[in-house]
Design a protein around this motif. Structure first.
Motif, PDB file in Angstrom:
ATOM      1  N   LEU A  10      55.416  53.162  46.443  1.00 30.67           N
ATOM      2  CA  LEU A  10      55.242  51.705  46.432  1.00 30.67           C
ATOM      3  C   LEU A  10      53.907  51.349  45.762  1.00 30.67           C
ATOM      4  O   LEU A  10      53.842  50.463  44.901  1.00 30.67           O
ATOM      5  N   ILE A  11      52.846  52.079  46.142  1.00 30.93           N
ATOM      6  CA  ILE A  11      51.532  51.805  45.545  1.00 30.93           C
ATOM      7  C   ILE A  11      51.564  52.057  44.038  1.00 30.93           C
ATOM      8  O   ILE A  11      51.074  51.248  43.250  1.00 30.93           O
ATOM      9  N   TYR A  12      52.192  53.174  43.636  1.00 30.05           N
ATOM     10  CA  TYR A  12      52.233  53.471  42.209  1.00 30.05           C
ATOM     11  C   TYR A  12      53.072  52.434  41.463  1.00 30.05           C
ATOM     12  O   TYR A  12      52.704  52.018  40.357  1.00 30.05           O
ATOM     13  N   LEU A  14      53.491  49.295  42.327  1.00 29.94           N
ATOM     14  CA  LEU A  14      52.691  48.070  42.246  1.00 29.94           C
ATOM     15  C   LEU A  14      51.590  48.210  41.193  1.00 29.94           C
ATOM     16  O   LEU A  14      51.280  47.259  40.467  1.00 29.94           O
ATOM     17  N   THR A  15      51.014  49.426  41.125  1.00 30.31           N
ATOM     18  CA  THR A  15      49.964  49.652  40.138  1.00 30.31           C
ATOM     19  C   THR A  15      50.500  49.469  38.729  1.00 30.31           C
ATOM     20  O   THR A  15      49.875  48.812  37.889  1.00 30.31           O
ATOM     21  N   MET A  18      51.044  45.901  38.038  1.00 31.71           N
ATOM     22  CA  MET A  18      49.798  45.197  37.786  1.00 31.71           C
ATOM     23  C   MET A  18      49.250  45.538  36.396  1.00 31.71           C
ATOM     24  O   MET A  18      48.728  44.659  35.694  1.00 31.71           O
TER      25      MET A  18
END
Lengths: 331, 294
Positions: A10-12, A14-15, A18
């Motif tokens: 999820l973080i990757y 979103l990264t 972005m």
């Protein structure tokens, strides 16, 4: 396990989202008009030509559409692998130009990063709590990590290339050669690869050695080390346990350092005119090829994300506690 | 009365005196600080004493170092020592400004996330992790490429805006361990507002840690800025150590054998950043009794 990787992904995700958004926003919301800038740089004087070019560029960026539509179109093009057309090597697509440079950067970075990590950790582990070795490894380590990557590269190129004449100082292979699979060409490739590799390797080495030394000292002071020593275990055994524990933060450190290492590789390539992404960026900036620059940016972000994910997987494999914790949480 | 006096060594002045005692006996701190002060002095006073602009054409091109031109001249006949002194000034400016901005953002995010916890922490932590993963230099490349006219201040601003995540993460972890202590609970019970608790109760208890974080951010900003300069996205006016390296490389100082053109700027950056790191280790030993070598 699934929850852990789900969170990471999820973080990757979103990264990446972005990064793409930044990439889209910068030409549109920075002060100044990029189209006017490009026209000014093209130095065309005829008014008709200027108008035609303005229409072309406006269309290329899609500036005449509503903002939300521009954004969606940007994503649609991206998912089709369309990064635009390079201005510098017109009319080659940006993705083709980048894919031609990526192997050089990877061939330089992967060995340099992995080897400096392994050797630096060993060196730091040996130096910790050994007066003589520590007194030499520590100062050298500090000087190396404080060095700008390009400076060591310039010094190596000057000393071993220009003055001593042992290594070539520019290019990925001799200009007289054409890429093929002969031994001669591969040897030439290796010769050109040596100096950029060496300078990347050396600067990164210092940081790992210092980090490992500090971690080992910390581990040797912990309760389990003292307990082992009290039981009369040999120093070598205690140090081996300390090393295994100290390596874990170093793996996390590798993930954190990736951005710095990429930056180092880029400027090192520029020093040696090595035909990887760094030289590509330089060319893109010199020729105001902003599509190429933006495409390279996305490639770098993508590469760093993939590397991060690999490190996450390695961490789970290496540290049994993360697996136990995950299983416990799931049960 | 005397017994009580000796039983209270932990008054602020006593702590400060103890820190000073160990600081003056710490070789690493003294050496690091000494190098920084000498270079900072050169950067501040140097341009005044020299009385020349950084990019003046002063003499014959490609002169090797001499008593008149300490670091020689480059292919354009500019005095490299003058450029070096001005470049040093830019280096300190970028470090202080970029490191300062990053430290402020990192502290704000770290304190709020660590103190508040819950949903605020989740969101801020997510943001921190995202920016942590994005390669800083790549973002700065695009921003600077689209900025037509670039200045030291803007460069430092963007460096500061992108290099805070690891600091925020570290400060958040520290705040986390402090916020359940009794004295913080007491402050909360007495009705102190959160902002005051963070500034008065939590921050002072990790002030040495915060200062060391700032030092590392300072050094990091200098290295990032020099890379940007070297790629050709440095300030469009003036001179910096990274720009000097870029010029030396671009005008093939390597092949002309002008070693006095590319050695000083890199050595300057290495000296500043290395001295900062060494001083940082020294400070760590001063504030952390466990690390002191006896």
């Amino acid at each position: 396990m699934r929850q852990y990787f789900g969170r990471k992904l999820l973080i990757y995700g979103l990264t990446f989202f972005m990064a793409v958004t930044i990439n889209w926003m910068i030409p549109r919301f920075m002060p100044g008009d990029p189209v006017a800038g490009m026209l000014a740089r093209a130095r065309v004087t005829q008014p008709e030509a200027v108008e035609a070019m303005r229409a072309y560029y406006t269309n290329l960026f899609g500036f005449d559409l509503p903002i939300w539509k521009q954004y969606l179109n940007f994503w649609a093009a991206l998912l089709h692998g369309d990064f635009g057309i390079s201005v510098w090597v017109f009319p080659t697509p940006v993705s083709t130009v980048i894919l031609g440079a990526v192997p050089y950067t990877l061939a330089l970075m992967i060995p340099a990063v992995l080897l400096s990590w392994v050797v630096g950790n060993r060196l730091g582990a040996y130096a910790a709590r050994r007066k003589l070795l520590d007194n030499s490894v520590l100062p050298i380590g500090y000087v190396l990590t404080a060095m700008p990557y390009m400076w060591l590269a310039v010094i190596l190129a000057w000393g071993l290339g220009v003055v001593a004449g042992i290594f070539p100082v520019a290019g990925g292979y001799s200009f007289a050669m054409r890429p093929n699979w002969s031994w001669e060409f591969l040897g030439d490739l290796a010769l050109h690869w040596t100096l950029p590799f060496a300078s990347l390797f050396l600067v990164a080495l210092g940081g790992w050695a210092i980090g490992m030394r500090n971690m080992i000292i910390y581990e040797l002071e912990s309760d389990y080390s003292n307990y082992l020593a009290a039981l009369g275990a040999p120093q070598r055994l205690i140090r081996r346990y300390a090393f295994r524990n100290a390596v874990l933060p170093q793996i996390t450190g590798l993930a954190l350092q990736l951005g710095v290492l990429v930056a180092g590789a880029l400027v090192t390539e520029i020093v040696f005119s090595y035909p990887g992404l760094g030289s590509l960026i330089l060319k893109a900036i010199q020729n105001q090829d902003l599509f190429l620059l933006q495409g390279t940016f996305l490639f770098i972000v993508l590469g760093v994300l993939i590397a991060n994910f690999i490190i996450d997987v390695v961490y789970v494999v290496v540290d049994p506690r993360t697996r136990a914790g995950m299983a416990g949480a799931a049960a | 009365m005397t017994t009580i006096d000796t039983a209270l060594p932990q008054t602020p002045t006593a702590v400060r005196r103890e820190a000073l005692y160990f600081a003056l006996r710490n070789g690493k701190l003294l050496v690091g600080l000494g190098v920084i002060l000498i270079l900072l002095g050169t950067a501040v006073i140097g341009p005044v004493l020299l009385g020349r602009a950084a990019n003046d054409y002063v003499g014959l091109p490609m002169q090797s170092p001499s008593s008149e031109y300490w670091f020689g001249t480059n292919t354009f006949g500019q005095d490299i020592f003058v450029q070096f002194v001005y470049g040093l000034r830019t280096t300190f400016e970028v470090g202080a400004l970029g490191g300062g901005i990053a430290a402020v953002i990192g502290m704000a995010v770290g304190f709020i996330a660590g103190y508040r916890g819950g949903m605020v922490d989740e969101v801020l932590n997510m943001l921190t992790n995202i920016i942590l993963v994005i390669p800083t230099l790549a973002v700065l490349l695009i921003i600077n490429a689209y900025l037509g006219i670039r200045s030291v201040g803007v460069q430092a601003l963007f460096i500061g805006l992108t290099s805070w995540p690891w600091a925020a993460r570290a400060i958040r972890a520290q705040t986390f361990s402090l916020r359940t202590r009794d004295f913080v609970d007491l402050a909360r019970l007495s009705g102190m507002p959160s902002r005051k608790i963070i500034l008065r109760e939590i921050a002072p208890n990790m002030s040495s840690y915060l200062f060391m974080t700032f030092i590392l951010l300072f050094g990091g900003s200098i290295l990032i800025a020099s890379s940007l300069d070297f790629i050709g996205l440095g300030p469009t006016e003036g001179v910096s150590l990274g720009l000097m390296l870029q010029n030396a490389h671009q005008w093939s100082a390597l092949h002309l054998g002008l070693w006095w053109w590319f050695i000083p700027p890199g050595a300057g950056i290495t000296a500043v950043v290395g001295a900062l790191y060494v001083a940082n280790v020294g400070l760590d030993e001063v504030f952390n009794p466990k690390l002191r070598e006896t």
